[in-house]
Design a protein around this motif. Structure first.
Motif, PDB file in Angstrom:
ATOM      1  N   SER A  21     -10.905  12.132 -11.434  1.00 41.77           N
ATOM      2  CA  SER A  21     -10.504  13.264 -10.565  1.00 41.77           C
ATOM      3  C   SER A  21      -8.999  13.344 -10.384  1.00 41.77           C
ATOM      4  O   SER A  21      -8.509  13.672  -9.293  1.00 41.77           O
ATOM      5  CB  SER A  21     -11.177  13.158  -9.190  1.00 41.77           C
ATOM      6  N   GLN A  22      -8.272  13.037 -11.447  1.00 40.91           N
ATOM      7  CA  GLN A  22      -6.811  13.094 -11.375  1.00 40.91           C
ATOM      8  C   GLN A  22      -6.285  14.260 -12.213  1.00 40.91           C
ATOM      9  O   GLN A  22      -6.703  14.444 -13.356  1.00 40.91           O
ATOM     10  CB  GLN A  22      -6.194  11.799 -11.909  1.00 40.91           C
ATOM     11  N   THR A  23      -5.370  15.014 -11.629  1.00 41.21           N
ATOM     12  CA  THR A  23      -4.693  16.090 -12.350  1.00 41.21           C
ATOM     13  C   THR A  23      -3.261  15.636 -12.581  1.00 41.21           C
ATOM     14  O   THR A  23      -2.507  15.440 -11.622  1.00 41.21           O
ATOM     15  CB  THR A  23      -4.735  17.387 -11.514  1.00 41.21           C
ATOM     16  N   TYR A  24      -2.896  15.438 -13.839  1.00 44.92           N
ATOM     17  CA  TYR A  24      -1.601  14.828 -14.134  1.00 44.92           C
ATOM     18  C   TYR A  24      -0.518  15.886 -14.313  1.00 44.92           C
ATOM     19  O   TYR A  24      -0.539  16.650 -15.281  1.00 44.92           O
ATOM     20  CB  TYR A  24      -1.696  13.935 -15.382  1.00 44.92           C
ATOM     21  N   LEU A  25       0.403  15.918 -13.373  1.00 40.31           N
ATOM     22  CA  LEU A  25       1.514  16.873 -13.425  1.00 40.31           C
ATOM     23  C   LEU A  25       2.833  16.137 -13.196  1.00 40.31           C
ATOM     24  O   LEU A  25       3.685  16.568 -12.411  1.00 40.31           O
ATOM     25  CB  LEU A  25       1.303  17.972 -12.373  1.00 40.31           C
ATOM     26  N   ASP A  26       2.964  15.002 -13.881  1.00 37.61           N
ATOM     27  CA  ASP A  26       4.157  14.163 -13.698  1.00 37.61           C
ATOM     28  C   ASP A  26       4.711  13.715 -15.054  1.00 37.61           C
ATOM     29  O   ASP A  26       5.176  12.582 -15.208  1.00 37.61           O
ATOM     30  CB  ASP A  26       3.789  12.946 -12.841  1.00 37.61           C
ATOM     31  N   SER A  27       4.691  14.617 -16.019  1.00 38.04           N
ATOM     32  CA  SER A  27       5.112  14.234 -17.374  1.00 38.04           C
ATOM     33  C   SER A  27       6.612  14.011 -17.495  1.00 38.04           C
ATOM     34  O   SER A  27       7.059  13.360 -18.439  1.00 38.04           O
ATOM     35  CB  SER A  27       4.662  15.288 -18.390  1.00 38.04           C
ATOM     36  N   ALA A  28       7.400  14.540 -16.563  1.00 40.70           N
ATOM     37  CA  ALA A  28       8.838  14.285 -16.622  1.00 40.70           C
ATOM     38  C   ALA A  28       9.129  12.824 -16.267  1.00 40.70           C
ATOM     39  O   ALA A  28      10.180  12.292 -16.632  1.00 40.70           O
ATOM     40  CB  ALA A  28       9.589  15.226 -15.685  1.00 40.70           C
ATOM     41  N   ALA A  29       8.202  12.176 -15.553  1.00 39.05           N
ATOM     42  CA  ALA A  29       8.372  10.740 -15.256  1.00 39.05           C
ATOM     43  C   ALA A  29       7.935   9.933 -16.472  1.00 39.05           C
ATOM     44  O   ALA A  29       8.673   9.088 -16.962  1.00 39.05           O
ATOM     45  CB  ALA A  29       7.559  10.355 -14.032  1.00 39.05           C
ATOM     46  N   THR A  30       6.725  10.186 -16.932  1.00 41.39           N
ATOM     47  CA  THR A  30       6.287   9.651 -18.212  1.00 41.39           C
ATOM     48  C   THR A  30       5.123  10.501 -18.699  1.00 41.39           C
ATOM     49  O   THR A  30       4.418  11.113 -17.897  1.00 41.39           O
ATOM     50  CB  THR A  30       5.928   8.148 -18.145  1.00 41.39           C
ATOM     51  N   SER A  31       4.949  10.498 -20.029  1.00 40.04           N
ATOM     52  CA  SER A  31       3.945  11.395 -20.612  1.00 40.04           C
ATOM     53  C   SER A  31       2.678  10.626 -20.962  1.00 40.04           C
ATOM     54  O   SER A  31       2.691   9.406 -21.100  1.00 40.04           O
ATOM     55  CB  SER A  31       4.513  12.003 -21.882  1.00 40.04           C
ATOM     56  N   GLN A  32       1.592  11.359 -21.152  1.00 41.47           N
ATOM     57  CA  GLN A  32       0.376  10.785 -21.746  1.00 41.47           C
ATOM     58  C   GLN A  32       0.564  10.732 -23.269  1.00 41.47           C
ATOM     59  O   GLN A  32       1.505  11.339 -23.784  1.00 41.47           O
ATOM     60  CB  GLN A  32      -0.842  11.609 -21.339  1.00 41.47           C
ATOM     61  N   LYS A  33      -0.317  10.011 -23.950  1.00 45.22           N
ATOM     62  CA  LYS A  33      -0.059   9.696 -25.367  1.00 45.22           C
ATOM     63  C   LYS A  33      -1.116  10.283 -26.300  1.00 45.22           C
ATOM     64  O   LYS A  33      -2.312  10.234 -25.986  1.00 45.22           O
ATOM     65  CB  LYS A  33      -0.040   8.174 -25.575  1.00 45.22           C
ATOM     66  N   PRO A  34      -0.696  10.771 -27.445  1.00 47.34           N
ATOM     67  CA  PRO A  34      -1.669  11.291 -28.407  1.00 47.34           C
ATOM     68  C   PRO A  34      -2.424  10.150 -29.103  1.00 47.34           C
ATOM     69  O   PRO A  34      -1.892   9.040 -29.247  1.00 47.34           O
ATOM     70  CB  PRO A  34      -0.796  12.050 -29.415  1.00 47.34           C
ATOM     71  N   GLN A  35      -3.636  10.472 -29.566  1.00 45.23           N
ATOM     72  CA  GLN A  35      -4.461   9.481 -30.271  1.00 45.23           C
ATOM     73  C   GLN A  35      -3.687   8.874 -31.448  1.00 45.23           C
ATOM     74  O   GLN A  35      -3.795   7.682 -31.730  1.00 45.23           O
ATOM     75  CB  GLN A  35      -5.751  10.164 -30.771  1.00 45.23           C
ATOM     76  N   ALA A  36      -2.877   9.708 -32.115  1.00 46.70           N
ATOM     77  CA  ALA A  36      -2.135   9.240 -33.296  1.00 46.70           C
ATOM     78  C   ALA A  36      -1.218   8.070 -32.939  1.00 46.70           C
ATOM     79  O   ALA A  36      -1.054   7.122 -33.716  1.00 46.70           O
ATOM     80  CB  ALA A  36      -1.318  10.389 -33.876  1.00 46.70           C
ATOM     81  N   MET A  37      -0.647   8.130 -31.747  1.00 46.01           N
ATOM     82  CA  MET A  37       0.253   7.042 -31.336  1.00 46.01           C
ATOM     83  C   MET A  37      -0.564   5.794 -30.972  1.00 46.01           C
ATOM     84  O   MET A  37      -0.198   4.672 -31.326  1.00 46.01           O
ATOM     85  CB  MET A  37       1.160   7.555 -30.224  1.00 46.01           C
ATOM     86  N   LEU A  38      -1.722   6.007 -30.311  1.00 43.60           N
ATOM     87  CA  LEU A  38      -2.570   4.855 -29.958  1.00 43.60           C
ATOM     88  C   LEU A  38      -3.059   4.166 -31.226  1.00 43.60           C
ATOM     89  O   LEU A  38      -3.068   2.930 -31.313  1.00 43.60           O
ATOM     90  CB  LEU A  38      -3.770   5.317 -29.119  1.00 43.60           C
ATOM     91  N   ASP A  39      -3.437   4.962 -32.232  1.00 40.04           N
ATOM     92  CA  ASP A  39      -3.914   4.392 -33.497  1.00 40.04           C
ATOM     93  C   ASP A  39      -2.818   3.564 -34.164  1.00 40.04           C
ATOM     94  O   ASP A  39      -3.076   2.484 -34.701  1.00 40.04           O
ATOM     95  CB  ASP A  39      -4.347   5.511 -34.464  1.00 40.04           C
ATOM     96  N   ALA A  40      -1.596   4.075 -34.133  1.00 36.91           N
ATOM     97  CA  ALA A  40      -0.491   3.369 -34.796  1.00 36.91           C
ATOM     98  C   ALA A  40      -0.198   2.048 -34.082  1.00 36.91           C
ATOM     99  O   ALA A  40       0.049   1.021 -34.732  1.00 36.91           O
ATOM    100  CB  ALA A  40       0.752   4.258 -34.823  1.00 36.91           C
ATOM    101  N   LEU A  41      -0.259   2.093 -32.760  1.00 34.75           N
ATOM    102  CA  LEU A  41       0.045   0.893 -31.967  1.00 34.75           C
ATOM    103  C   LEU A  41      -0.985  -0.209 -32.266  1.00 34.75           C
ATOM    104  O   LEU A  41      -0.641  -1.351 -32.576  1.00 34.75           O
ATOM    105  CB  LEU A  41       0.024   1.271 -30.478  1.00 34.75           C
ATOM    106  N   LEU A  42      -2.250   0.188 -32.187  1.00 35.55           N
ATOM    107  CA  LEU A  42      -3.319  -0.769 -32.427  1.00 35.55           C
ATOM    108  C   LEU A  42      -3.343  -1.179 -33.902  1.00 35.55           C
ATOM    109  O   LEU A  42      -3.554  -2.344 -34.231  1.00 35.55           O
ATOM    110  CB  LEU A  42      -4.657  -0.121 -32.031  1.00 35.55           C
ATOM    111  N   GLY A  43      -3.107  -0.213 -34.773  1.00 40.38           N
ATOM    112  CA  GLY A  43      -3.147  -0.448 -36.221  1.00 40.38           C
ATOM    113  C   GLY A  43      -2.134  -1.500 -36.626  1.00 40.38           C
ATOM    114  O   GLY A  43      -2.418  -2.362 -37.468  1.00 40.38           O
ATOM    115  N   TYR A  44      -0.973  -1.446 -36.019  1.00 42.35           N
ATOM    116  CA  TYR A  44       0.074  -2.428 -36.332  1.00 42.35           C
ATOM    117  C   TYR A  44      -0.416  -3.838 -35.983  1.00 42.35           C
ATOM    118  O   TYR A  44      -0.320  -4.763 -36.788  1.00 42.35           O
ATOM    119  CB  TYR A  44       1.362  -2.094 -35.577  1.00 42.35           C
TER     120      TYR A  44
END
Ligand code: PLP
Length: 401
Positions: A21-44
């Motif tokens: 139940s969270q609405t995220y409107l704070d991307s200027a503080a930090t952003s959420q991440k795309p799957q592509a970035m999560l895959d690269a992080l874990l893949g490494y």
């Protein structure tokens, strides 16, 4: 017609946050991440972690190649003239501290450093402290009521004693683009070094370093949909040669004995110790993802949603938006309501916005405000997020009113 984000489903955290139940409107503080970035992080890590620039073995070679490829991707994203102009740091903050220490020997008592009144603490404190160490004058350019550096004042305040100009590209409080080309031209007239804080600006649109023409540009991966723990310092090759290393240790040297050392040139000479290998590689994957999107469509989406945000705030009596935000965010206060109380009620309703001084204490103080609420947008936000925010705001104001 409600505005939908075609990219929302690329960011798994949005569904997870909705389930909470969270609405995220704070991307200027930090952003959420795309799957592509999560895959690269874990893949490494899955493929085998290794240190970079030192190991002869296969995992080491692989990590070094991926790490340096990521440097190339950033160089292309920013259109730097060379990969060697891209230095990895821990964040925008560290990049600015690197400059304030690395350039220190070029400053002499009485020289002037010019910043603006709307700088984030990250682009204030390193210069303020350098000014104290070297007995320099820190000159603060005023900001107009719409939220841009006052160019008339700047023409008087940037002069022959100006050794360095450090300004934001996009204000993290006011959401205003700064008149960079005019400011950089003024600084160039007087031969000053120019530093642009691109921590917010880099997230919205592509910015061409060769066209912008600054000496240095800093940004953070975590605001640009990448992992945290890594930042970027772009430095124009000729000016970068004037910066001394500020951290010393492994891999930044050519040779040393117990008493003396010879250091590598940029970029490795500024990357002492083990860098954030996984994060750098994952930032590279994030840029691949961003490059695969239609950039004009992303900007149009952000602009439409921003207009909806401003219209909604403007329609509510007593709500005052700070400055005239141009993109991505808006900060506001409500007449006779303490923003901390309002923030508390928004938080209770699952609205994730930022409240306080937004790391720009002198700016807020100058506006006579103890704090403000900031709503900021990412490319994954949609009208539904804003509707939930406005419903929560109305409910909170009913309670507080
Ligand atoms: C304009 C601006 N500059 C610098 C920073 C500092 O970035 P970081 O904390 O990632 O180093 C921020 C972060 O909020 C910012 O908004």
């Amino acid at each position: 017609m409600p505005i939908l984000s075609p990219w929302r489903s690329d960011f798994p955290a949005l569904a997870a946050l909705a389930a909470d139940s969270q609405t995220y409107l704070d991307s200027a503080a930090t952003s959420q991440k795309p799957q592509a970035m999560l895959d690269a992080l874990l893949g490494y890590y899955r493929a085998g972690a290794a240190n970079v620039h030192r190991a002869q073995h296969l995992p080491g070679e692989r990590a070094t190649r991926a790490f340096e490829e990521a440097r190339g991707k950033i160089a292309r994203w920013l259109n730097a003239a060379s990969h060697d102009e891209i230095i990895f740091t821990r964040g925008a903050t560290e990049a600015l501290n690197l400059l304030a220490y690395g350039l220190e020997e070029h400053f002499h008592a009485g020289d002037e450093i010019v910043i603006s009144a709307l700088e984030h603490h990250a682009n204030l404190l390193p210069w303020q402290q350098l000014a104290q160490r070297r007995d320099l004058a820190l000159i603060v350019l005023p900001v107009t009521t719409s939220g841009q550096v006052d160019l008339v004042a700047a023409k008087h305040l940037i002069g022959p004693r100006t050794r360095l100009l450090a300004v934001s590209q996009l204000s993290n409080v006011l959401g205003t683009w700064q008149p960079l080309s005019e400011l950089l031209a003024l600084a160039n007239t007087h031969g000053a070094i120019t530093v642009v804080d691109g921590a917010q600006g880099v997230v919205h649109g592509r910015h061409d370093m060769q066209q912008l023409g600054c000496d240095f540009y800093v940004c953070s991966s975590h605001k640009l949909y990448g992992p945290d723990g890594v930042g970027v310092l772009y430095g124009r090759a000729a000016t970068l040669q004037r910066v001394l290393p500020w951290q010393f240790g492994g891999e930044m040297l050519l040779q040393t004995d117990y008493y003396t050392a010879k250091f590598r040139p940029a970029p490795l000479g500024f990357e002492a110790g083990t860098p954030a290998v996984s994060a750098v590689i994952a930032l590279g994957a994030t840029l691949d993802y961003l490059a695969s999107l239609d950039g004009a469509a992303v900007l149009a989406h952000e602009a439409a949603l921003h207009a909806e945000l401003l219209a909604g705030l403007g329609a509510r009596p007593g709500v005052r938006v700070l400055g005239a935000p141009q993109t991505a965010l808006a900060s506001f206060v409500v007449e006779d309501v303490h923003s901390a109380d309002l923030a508390h009620l928004l938080t209770e309703q699952g609205i994730a916005v930022r409240a306080g001084h937004h790391c720009a204490m002198p700016l807020l103080r100058g506006l006579g405000l103890p704090g403000a609420i900031r709503v900021s947008l990412g490319l994954y936000n949609d009208s539904g997020d804003l509707q939930r925010f406005f419903a929560a705001l109305d409910h909170a104001l009913e309670i507080l009113g």
